[in-house]
Design a protein around this motif. Structure first.
Motif, PDB file in Angstrom:
ATOM      1  N   MET A  36       0.333  -1.102  -0.325  1.00 25.38           N
ATOM      2  CA  MET A  36      -0.060  -0.258  -0.026  1.00 25.38           C
ATOM      3  C   MET A  36       1.374   1.697  -0.218  1.00 25.38           C
ATOM      4  O   MET A  36       1.966   1.137   0.443  1.00 25.38           O
ATOM      5  N   THR A  37       0.514   2.186  -0.961  1.00 22.32           N
ATOM      6  CA  THR A  37       1.326   3.293  -0.365  1.00 22.32           C
ATOM      7  C   THR A  37       1.352   4.427   0.589  1.00 22.32           C
ATOM      8  O   THR A  37      -0.147   3.887   1.516  1.00 22.32           O
ATOM      9  N   ASN A  38       1.966   4.826   0.424  1.00 19.25           N
ATOM     10  CA  ASN A  38       1.736   6.301   1.499  1.00 19.25           C
ATOM     11  C   ASN A  38       2.236   7.482   1.689  1.00 19.25           C
ATOM     12  O   ASN A  38       2.120   8.490   2.200  1.00 19.25           O
ATOM     13  N   ASP A  43      -1.152  13.298  -4.680  1.00 20.00           N
ATOM     14  CA  ASP A  43       0.561  14.026  -4.953  1.00 20.00           C
ATOM     15  C   ASP A  43       0.250  11.819  -6.094  1.00 20.00           C
ATOM     16  O   ASP A  43       1.107  11.459  -5.871  1.00 20.00           O
ATOM     17  N   ALA A  44       0.039  12.922  -6.932  1.00 22.54           N
ATOM     18  CA  ALA A  44      -0.148  11.534  -8.447  1.00 22.54           C
ATOM     19  C   ALA A  44       1.543  10.804  -8.098  1.00 22.54           C
ATOM     20  O   ALA A  44       1.305  10.077  -8.886  1.00 22.54           O
ATOM     21  N   ALA A  45       1.713  12.271  -9.040  1.00 22.35           N
ATOM     22  CA  ALA A  45       3.567  12.073  -9.379  1.00 22.35           C
ATOM     23  C   ALA A  45       3.942  11.090  -8.145  1.00 22.35           C
ATOM     24  O   ALA A  45       5.111  10.010  -8.256  1.00 22.35           O
ATOM     25  N   ALA A  46       4.459  11.785  -6.570  1.00 18.80           N
ATOM     26  CA  ALA A  46       4.664  10.771  -5.937  1.00 18.80           C
ATOM     27  C   ALA A  46       4.068   9.146  -5.702  1.00 18.80           C
ATOM     28  O   ALA A  46       4.943   8.921  -5.278  1.00 18.80           O
ATOM     29  N   THR A  47       2.890   9.246  -5.771  1.00 22.24           N
ATOM     30  CA  THR A  47       2.481   8.469  -5.710  1.00 22.24           C
ATOM     31  C   THR A  47       2.722   6.729  -6.814  1.00 22.24           C
ATOM     32  O   THR A  47       2.795   6.400  -6.523  1.00 22.24           O
ATOM     33  N   ILE A  48       2.934   7.278  -7.994  1.00 23.80           N
ATOM     34  CA  ILE A  48       2.836   6.994  -9.324  1.00 23.80           C
ATOM     35  C   ILE A  48       5.104   6.076  -8.766  1.00 23.80           C
ATOM     36  O   ILE A  48       5.137   5.327  -9.285  1.00 23.80           O
ATOM     37  N   ALA A  49       4.852   6.999  -8.437  1.00 24.87           N
ATOM     38  CA  ALA A  49       6.626   6.953  -8.236  1.00 24.87           C
ATOM     39  C   ALA A  49       6.848   5.889  -7.010  1.00 24.87           C
ATOM     40  O   ALA A  49       8.023   4.997  -7.867  1.00 24.87           O
ATOM     41  N   GLN A  50       6.072   5.803  -6.166  1.00 19.30           N
ATOM     42  CA  GLN A  50       6.412   4.694  -5.380  1.00 19.30           C
ATOM     43  C   GLN A  50       5.799   3.230  -5.859  1.00 19.30           C
ATOM     44  O   GLN A  50       6.203   2.839  -4.876  1.00 19.30           O
ATOM     45  N   ALA A  73     -10.097  11.604  -7.630  1.00 15.14           N
ATOM     46  CA  ALA A  73      -9.369  12.494  -8.889  1.00 15.14           C
ATOM     47  C   ALA A  73      -8.220  12.096  -9.462  1.00 15.14           C
ATOM     48  O   ALA A  73      -8.004  12.059 -10.518  1.00 15.14           O
ATOM     49  N   ALA A  74      -7.609  11.331  -8.474  1.00 18.59           N
ATOM     50  CA  ALA A  74      -6.130  11.990  -9.053  1.00 18.59           C
ATOM     51  C   ALA A  74      -5.783   9.933  -9.301  1.00 18.59           C
ATOM     52  O   ALA A  74      -5.337   9.932 -10.080  1.00 18.59           O
ATOM     53  N   LEU A  75      -6.771   9.512  -8.471  1.00 15.92           N
ATOM     54  CA  LEU A  75      -6.965   7.833  -9.281  1.00 15.92           C
ATOM     55  C   LEU A  75      -6.766   7.904 -11.061  1.00 15.92           C
ATOM     56  O   LEU A  75      -5.928   6.579 -11.385  1.00 15.92           O
ATOM     57  N   GLU A  81      -0.956   4.878 -14.941  1.00 18.27           N
ATOM     58  CA  GLU A  81       0.815   5.937 -15.442  1.00 18.27           C
ATOM     59  C   GLU A  81       1.264   4.714 -14.384  1.00 18.27           C
ATOM     60  O   GLU A  81       1.937   4.123 -14.899  1.00 18.27           O
ATOM     61  N   VAL A  82       0.872   3.348 -14.381  1.00 20.66           N
ATOM     62  CA  VAL A  82       1.386   2.095 -13.355  1.00 20.66           C
ATOM     63  C   VAL A  82       0.719   1.008 -13.652  1.00 20.66           C
ATOM     64  O   VAL A  82      -0.147   0.498 -14.886  1.00 20.66           O
ATOM     65  N   ASN A  83       1.488  -0.366 -13.692  1.00 18.27           N
ATOM     66  CA  ASN A  83       1.346  -1.502 -14.697  1.00 18.27           C
ATOM     67  C   ASN A  83       0.562  -2.543 -14.090  1.00 18.27           C
ATOM     68  O   ASN A  83       0.453  -4.078 -14.761  1.00 18.27           O
TER      69      ASN A  83
END
Length: 391
Positions: A36-38, A43-50, A73-75, A81-83
Motif C-alpha cells: 500500500m502506498t503511503n 500527489d499523483a506523481a509521488a504515488t506513481i513513483a512509489q 480524482a487523482a486515481l 501510469e502504472v502497470n
C-alpha cells in the motif's frame, strides 16, 4: 506446492477464484504479493513513483487510500501510469467507492456494513459490477462493529469471522461474488486463529496479513511468524506484509516469505552461512553486496555462499551456483552441485555476478521455450476442439 519430498508439500486450501484486474486471486492462481502506498494520493506523481519502485520489487497488486474526492480524482491518472492493478481503500464514504470504480480501480476495499444504507451498498456494488471491479471485505480487530464487541466482550476469532460472514452475505444477497475477505489483527495469535476458522467455513479467497506489524525488523519477524503459519497450512490467496517501512520493503519481505516456503519463485535466492572464524572470506559483506547487485534479476535461481568447506559442498548440491571459501586466496565455485573451478578472492564478487547473470539467461530461455510450447499446445487443442465442434 508440489515436491518429490513429502515433507516439503503444502496443500493449499481450495477457494473460489476472482480477479483483481488481470491478477487472478484464489483457485490455482499463485499467491499474489500486495503493498500500500503511503504518499498523499492527491500527489499523483509521488504515488506513481512509489508504485513503480514496488513494481521493480515484484509487487502484484497495490492499494491506494481514497479518503476524499480529490484522491479519487487523482486515481484516474495513477491507474493510467502504472502497470499493476490498483485497489482503492474506502472507508464509510460510498461515493468515494463509486468514484474510484469509475476512475479505473481494479478492486474496492470496503466494509459493506460501514457504507451505509442497503441502497448505498447496492449503488457501490452496481458500480463495481459495471466497471469490472472486485471487492475486498476488510475486517480488522481494531474496528469491529459495536454489536459484535458487545456480544463477545472483545475482539476474538469468533467476532472477526462473524463480521466477515455478515459482510459477505450482504454482497451475496446482491448476487455479487467477485470478492475476497481479510480478517486482520495486530496480534499474531488472534489473526492466525481467525483466518484458520474462516478458512474452514467458506470458500471465499482470503487476503492475509498481520496488520500494524511494526517497524522493518520487528514487523518482518512478526509477519513471518503469522503469515508463515497460515501459508504453511495452505491458507492465503493474496498477502500483504504491513510494515512501518517503504512499500517496496513490504514487497521484498513478502516475496522472501513465499520463497522460503517454496510457494513462489522470483529472483536470486541466496543461501548463506552466518559466518565464523573458519570463513575464507567476509561472508556478511559479500552477501550484502550480492543482494544489491543481483536485485534486478527476476529469473528464479539459487545461489549458496558459504564461508568454508564444512557445509559449503553440501549446500552447493542443492543450488544452481555455489561458492565455498578456500585457502591461499582462492575459493571454489560449484555448478549444479559439482566442483567447477576456483576463483581469486580479489575478483570474487564480479565473477559471481557474471556467473549468476549468465545462468539466469539460460534458465529464462528454458522458461520462455517451455511457455511457448505450452501456448502452442493449448492453441492446437483449441483448434482441434473447434474443428470437432464444426463437424
Amino acid at each position: 506446492m508440489m515436491s518429490y519430498r513429502p515433507y516439503q508439500q503444502i496443500e493449499r486450501r481450495k477457494s473460489r477464484q476472482i480477479h483483481v484486474g488481470r491478477v487472478a486471486v484464489g483457485g490455482d492462481a499463485p499467491i499474489s504479493v500486495q503493498t500500500m502506498t503511503n504518499t498523499l494520493t492527491t500527489d499523483a506523481a509521488a504515488t506513481i513513483a512509489q508504485i513503480r519502485l514496488s513494481e521493480i520489487a515484484g509487487v502484484d497488486i497495490v492499494r491506494v487510500s481514497c479518503p476524499d474526492e480529490e484522491s479519487t480524482a487523482a486515481l484516474a491518472e495513477i491507474v493510467r501510469e502504472v502497470n499493476v492493478p490498483i485497489v482503492a481503500d474506502i472507508h464509510f464514504h460510498y461515493k468515494r467507492a463509486i468514484e474510484a470504480a469509475r476512475a479505473g480501480a481494479a478492486c474496492l476495499r470496503i466494509n459493506p456494513g460501514n457504507i451505509g444504507s442497503p441502497e448505498r451498498v447496492r449503488e457501490v456494488v452496481n458500480a463495481a459490477r459495471e466497471h469490472g471491479c472486485s471487492i475486498r471485505i476488510g475486517v480488522n480487530a481494531g474496528s469491529l462493529e459495536r454489536h459484535l464487541l458487545e456480544k463477545y466482550g472483545e475482539p476474538n476469532p469468533d467476532a472477526l469471522v462473524e463480521s466477515a460472514l455478515e459482510h459477505a452475505k450482504i454482497l451475496q444477497d446482491l448476487d455479487f461474488h467477485e470478492f475476497k475477505i481479510s480478517v486482520k489483527a495486530s496480534d499474531v495469535f488472534l489473526a492466525v486463529a481467525a483466518y484458520t476458522q474462516l478458512a474452514e467455513v467458506c470458500d471465499h479467497p482470503l487476503h492475509i496479513g498481520i496488520t500494524e506489524a511494526g517497524g522493518k525488523r520487528a514487523g518482518t519477524v512478526k509477519s513471518a511468524i503469522g503469515l508463515g503459519n497460515l501459508l504453511w497450512a495452505g491458507i492465503g490467496d493474496t498477502m500483504r506484509v504491513s510494515l512501518s517501512a517503504e512499500p517496496a520493503e513490504e514487497v521484498h519481505v513478502g516475496w522472501d516469505i513465499l520463497k522460503s516456503l517454496g510457494l513462489r519463485h522470483r529472483g536470486v535466492k541466496i543461501i548463506s552461512c552466518p559466518s565464523c572464524a573458519r570463513q575464507g572470506f567476509n561472508v556478511i559483506q559479500t552477501v550484502a553486496t550480492l543482494e544489491e547487485r543481483l536485485a534486478h534479476i527476476e529469473t528464479p535461481l539459487t545461489l549458496s555462499i558459504i564461508g568454508c568447506v564444512v557445509n559449503g559442498p553440501g549446500e552447493a548440491l542443492m543450488t544452481d551456483i555455489g561458492v565455498t571459501g578456500g585457502g591461499s586466496g582462492r575459493h571454489m565455485v560449484y555448478a549444479a552441485g559439482k566442483q567447477d573451478h576456483t576463483m581469486p578472492a580479489e575478483s570474487m564478487v564480479d565473477h559471481i555476478v557474471d556467473l549468476v547473470t549468465a545462468k539466469a539467461e539460460v534458465i529464462q530461455r528454458e522458461i520462455d521455450a517451455r511457455k511457448a510450447e505450452e501456448a502452442a499446445e493449448a492453441s492446437r487443442l483449441r483448434a482441434q476442439l473447434a474443428g470437432q465442434a464444426a463437424e
